[in-house]
Write an enzyme that holds these catalytic residues in place. Structure first.
Site, mmCIF file in Angstrom:
data_model
loop_
_atom_site.group_PDB
_atom_site.id
_atom_site.type_symbol
_atom_site.label_atom_id
_atom_site.label_comp_id
_atom_site.label_asym_id
_atom_site.label_seq_id
_atom_site.Cartn_x
_atom_site.Cartn_y
_atom_site.Cartn_z
ATOM 1 N N LYS A 144 -1.106 11.226 5.962
ATOM 2 C CA LYS A 144 -1.528 12.617 6.157
ATOM 3 C C LYS A 144 -2.894 12.849 5.531
ATOM 4 O O LYS A 144 -3.189 13.928 5.020
ATOM 5 C CB LYS A 144 -0.498 13.564 5.529
ATOM 6 C CG LYS A 144 0.892 13.465 6.145
ATOM 7 C CD LYS A 144 1.876 14.416 5.468
ATOM 8 C CE LYS A 144 3.261 14.275 6.080
ATOM 9 N NZ LYS A 144 4.249 15.179 5.432
ATOM 10 N N CYS A 198 -11.047 -2.356 -9.615
ATOM 11 C CA CYS A 198 -9.654 -2.152 -9.233
ATOM 12 C C CYS A 198 -9.483 -1.440 -7.904
ATOM 13 O O CYS A 198 -8.361 -1.312 -7.404
ATOM 14 C CB CYS A 198 -8.898 -1.399 -10.329
ATOM 15 S SG CYS A 198 -9.572 0.206 -10.776
ATOM 16 N N LYS A 229 -9.311 -1.225 -4.147
ATOM 17 C CA LYS A 229 -9.192 -2.159 -3.025
ATOM 18 C C LYS A 229 -10.410 -2.034 -2.108
ATOM 19 O O LYS A 229 -10.877 -0.918 -1.868
ATOM 20 C CB LYS A 229 -7.905 -1.869 -2.230
ATOM 21 C CG LYS A 229 -6.621 -2.106 -2.969
ATOM 22 C CD LYS A 229 -5.380 -1.776 -2.119
ATOM 23 C CE LYS A 229 -5.286 -0.289 -1.789
ATOM 24 N NZ LYS A 229 -4.049 0.044 -1.048
ATOM 25 N N CYS A 236 -5.716 3.061 -8.550
ATOM 26 C CA CYS A 236 -7.120 3.130 -8.942
ATOM 27 C C CYS A 236 -7.561 4.586 -8.837
ATOM 28 O O CYS A 236 -7.512 5.168 -7.758
ATOM 29 C CB CYS A 236 -7.975 2.250 -8.034
ATOM 30 S SG CYS A 236 -9.761 2.540 -8.245
ATOM 31 N N ASN A 264 -5.227 3.049 -3.810
ATOM 32 C CA ASN A 264 -6.455 3.740 -4.192
ATOM 33 C C ASN A 264 -6.202 5.242 -4.178
ATOM 34 O O ASN A 264 -5.687 5.772 -3.182
ATOM 35 C CB ASN A 264 -7.587 3.428 -3.206
ATOM 36 C CG ASN A 264 -8.072 1.992 -3.284
ATOM 37 O OD1 ASN A 264 -7.808 1.285 -4.257
ATOM 38 N ND2 ASN A 264 -8.798 1.551 -2.265
ATOM 39 N N ASP A 319 0.857 -1.176 0.000
ATOM 40 C CA ASP A 319 0.000 0.000 0.000
ATOM 41 C C ASP A 319 0.902 1.238 0.000
ATOM 42 O O ASP A 319 2.103 1.138 0.285
ATOM 43 C CB ASP A 319 -0.881 -0.033 1.254
ATOM 44 C CG ASP A 319 -1.677 1.236 1.430
ATOM 45 O OD1 ASP A 319 -2.339 1.666 0.476
ATOM 46 O OD2 ASP A 319 -1.619 1.812 2.544
ATOM 47 N N ARG A 320 0.345 2.405 -0.315
ATOM 48 C CA ARG A 320 1.165 3.620 -0.338
ATOM 49 C C ARG A 320 1.055 4.411 0.972
ATOM 50 O O ARG A 320 1.922 4.333 1.821
ATOM 51 C CB ARG A 320 0.749 4.512 -1.528
ATOM 52 C CG ARG A 320 1.769 5.593 -1.869
ATOM 53 C CD ARG A 320 1.216 6.610 -2.867
ATOM 54 N NE ARG A 320 0.330 7.573 -2.211
ATOM 55 C CZ ARG A 320 -0.230 8.614 -2.825
ATOM 56 N NH1 ARG A 320 -0.033 8.798 -4.126
ATOM 57 N NH2 ARG A 320 -1.011 9.439 -2.166
ATOM 58 N N ASP A 321 -0.034 5.158 1.144
ATOM 59 C CA ASP A 321 -0.162 6.056 2.292
ATOM 60 C C ASP A 321 -0.253 5.277 3.601
ATOM 61 O O ASP A 321 -1.117 4.416 3.771
ATOM 62 C CB ASP A 321 -1.411 6.937 2.131
ATOM 63 C CG ASP A 321 -1.384 7.724 0.834
ATOM 64 O OD1 ASP A 321 -0.282 8.106 0.409
ATOM 65 O OD2 ASP A 321 -2.464 7.952 0.247
#
Length: 480
Positions: free
Chosen positions: A306, A399, A401, A378, A340, A297-299
């Protein structure tokens, strides 16, 4: 399709190694006191021989080798390709011809000298490889991509651990190359880690256009100019770079691949190649074989949580993330971000701005010698009612999540074995996405994640994950 292998370089930075192996394997080189770099052995078999065998196994058996420094040793070793290898005792099984550069012509001057030999039947495309790198790639896949795109040239590109001293390729969303940033060129503060690996598929029109534009005069190549220097041709700067973004000529595309390509031009880099070979990484990363991936995942997993990220300035890597990604890279596994980004559908962030945000993320990882192999996002969001929203993106997609559309696409793109892969994230949707796709899963609950603000504590943080960790580095250490 014919293959041209450039093997004429002197390799001055690695002379100590070439001489050592010439002494160690006298039977391979007829007791020559020194050998050219392409004949350096990996487990007793020269690098160039491994390259030729890989080509033959994939159906590419018409090869032209451009030679220069210690050319007689290369020509004596391979002959016309019908003889038997001194290393393996097996026939090379290919047809080899040579162009011997008595005077160095640059890394593309020889192409004009063998112009008529590059065509194979009606096919004006040819594969251009370098003997300065060790690689094991699915060449057929590379060629299929080139034919599908229909451009004049396709560059094999990949991320690496040292993007600041490499030539960076800038491309649009269709992978059409729009800019080529050589080492000496000024580059933006943040950029995608997309590096030219030195493997190319070219059409002869690439050579023609430089002649038509007057930048190359074939008859002058190899002669002395008014300053007394030999006229040479640089592939990157004189042939390919001028075509980038040129709407009036055939397009150049990049082919992004995580497969193994490594320059072996220094003793340190060659030693790394030997280590990678011993652990099986070189062969294992070939996309004809199933890959293991770390889906991240990113964030809240890579960058500090944030809320919704709407500007480049908001991206800040979590402590330890770069080291974690480096360990994934070193393991030979793929590192792929799945995220996302409803801010696109809400009209708050454009695709261009999102690309710049991700460029910063890749640049900051690159500063630490780490890289991601791919990023999928996405842009959709099912809820309506936002000012400036993009109606075409306000849909229930496959797409977003925890749906698995992006994971399935990545698995198809990179031949990933999902059952041996991991999905690591900091929310319920991340865990469910991984479980739905058939990967193992990790939930992150540390202070930099969005678990406390989002839904990590719901159901006591139990969503069926295989591991619960405080950080990405902790998760990667446990898995590896």
């Amino acid at each position: 399709m014919k293959v041209v292998i450039m093997a004429g370089g002197k390799g001055t930075r690695i002379t100590s190694v070439t001489k050592k192996f010439a002494v160690q394997y006298p039977e391979l080189y007829n007791e020559a006191p020194d050998i050219p770099k392409p004949l350096l052995p990996i487990d007793g078999i020269p690098v160039l021989e491994r390259e030729i065998c890989s080509l033959r196994e994939q159906g590419f058996d018409k090869i032209i080798i451009t030679v220069g420094y210690l050319s007689s040793i290369i020509m004596d070793y391979f002959g016309d390709g019908t003889c038997v290898s001194r290393a393996t005792g097996k026939p090379f099984g290919v047809s080899i011809s040579y162009f011997n550069e008595a005077i160095p012509l640059g890394n593309a001057g020889a192409l004009y000298k063998i112009y008529d030999d590059l065509k194979d039947g009606a096919d004006e495309d040819f594969l251009l490889l370098t003997a300065d790198s060790v690689f094991d790639v699915n060449i057929r896949r590379f060629v299929e991509y080139h034919k599908k795109k229909g451009g004049w040239a396709t560059l094999f590109t990949h991320p690496n651990s040292h993007p600041f001293d490499s030539s960076v390729v800038v491309a649009d969303m269709d992978c059409r190359v729009i800019e080529w940033l050589a080492k000496e060129d000024k580059r933006p503060v943040y950029f995608k880690n997309r590096i030219n690996a030195g493997l190319h598929i070219l059409n002869r029109k690439v050579l023609d256009i430089a002649v038509k534009n007057g930048t190359i005069v074939p008859e002058l190549i190899g002669t002395s100019n008014s300053q007394g220097s030999v006229v040479k041709v640089d592939l990157d700067r004189q042939l390919l770079k001028p075509l980038c973004g040129d709407k009036n000529s055939g397009a150049i595309f990049c082919y992004d691949s995580p497969e193994y390509v490594k320059d072996m031009g220094t003793p340190e880099r060659f030693e790394q190649v030997l280590c990678d070979f011993k652990v099986g990484m070189i062969k294992r990363k070939n996309l004809q074989y199933k890959q293991r991936a770390f889906f991240l995942d990113r964030d809240g997993t890579i960058n500090k949580y944030k809320g919704l990220i709407r500007s480049v300035d908001q991206i800040e890597l979590i402590d330890g993330v770069a080291e974690a990604v480096k360990r994934i890279n070193a393991s030979g596994s793929l590192c792929i971000i799945i995220t996302n980004q409803p801010v696109v559908a809400r009209g708050e962030v454009s695709d261009k701005l999102l690309g710049e945000i991700h460029d910063k993320l890749e640049t900051e990882l690159g500063r630490a010698g780490a890289y991601i192999d791919a990023l999928y996002y996405c842009p959709h969001h099912p809820d309506r009612g936002f000012t400036g929203e993009i109606s075409s993106l306000k849909i229930n997609c496959n797409c977003r999540k925890p749906k698995i559309g992006l994971v399935v696409k990545a698995a198809k793109d990179y031949n990933i074995d999902l059952t041996s892969s991991w999905f690591i994230g900091d929310s319920r949707n991340d865990v469910l996405c991984g479980k739905n796709a058939g990967t193992k899963t990790v939930l992150l609950i540390g202070s930099d994640t969005d678990s406390n603000q989002h839904d990590g504590n719901k159901e006591n943080g139990q969503f069926g994950q295989d591991l619960t960790c405080n950080s990405l580095i902790e998760a990667v250490e446990q898995i590896l």
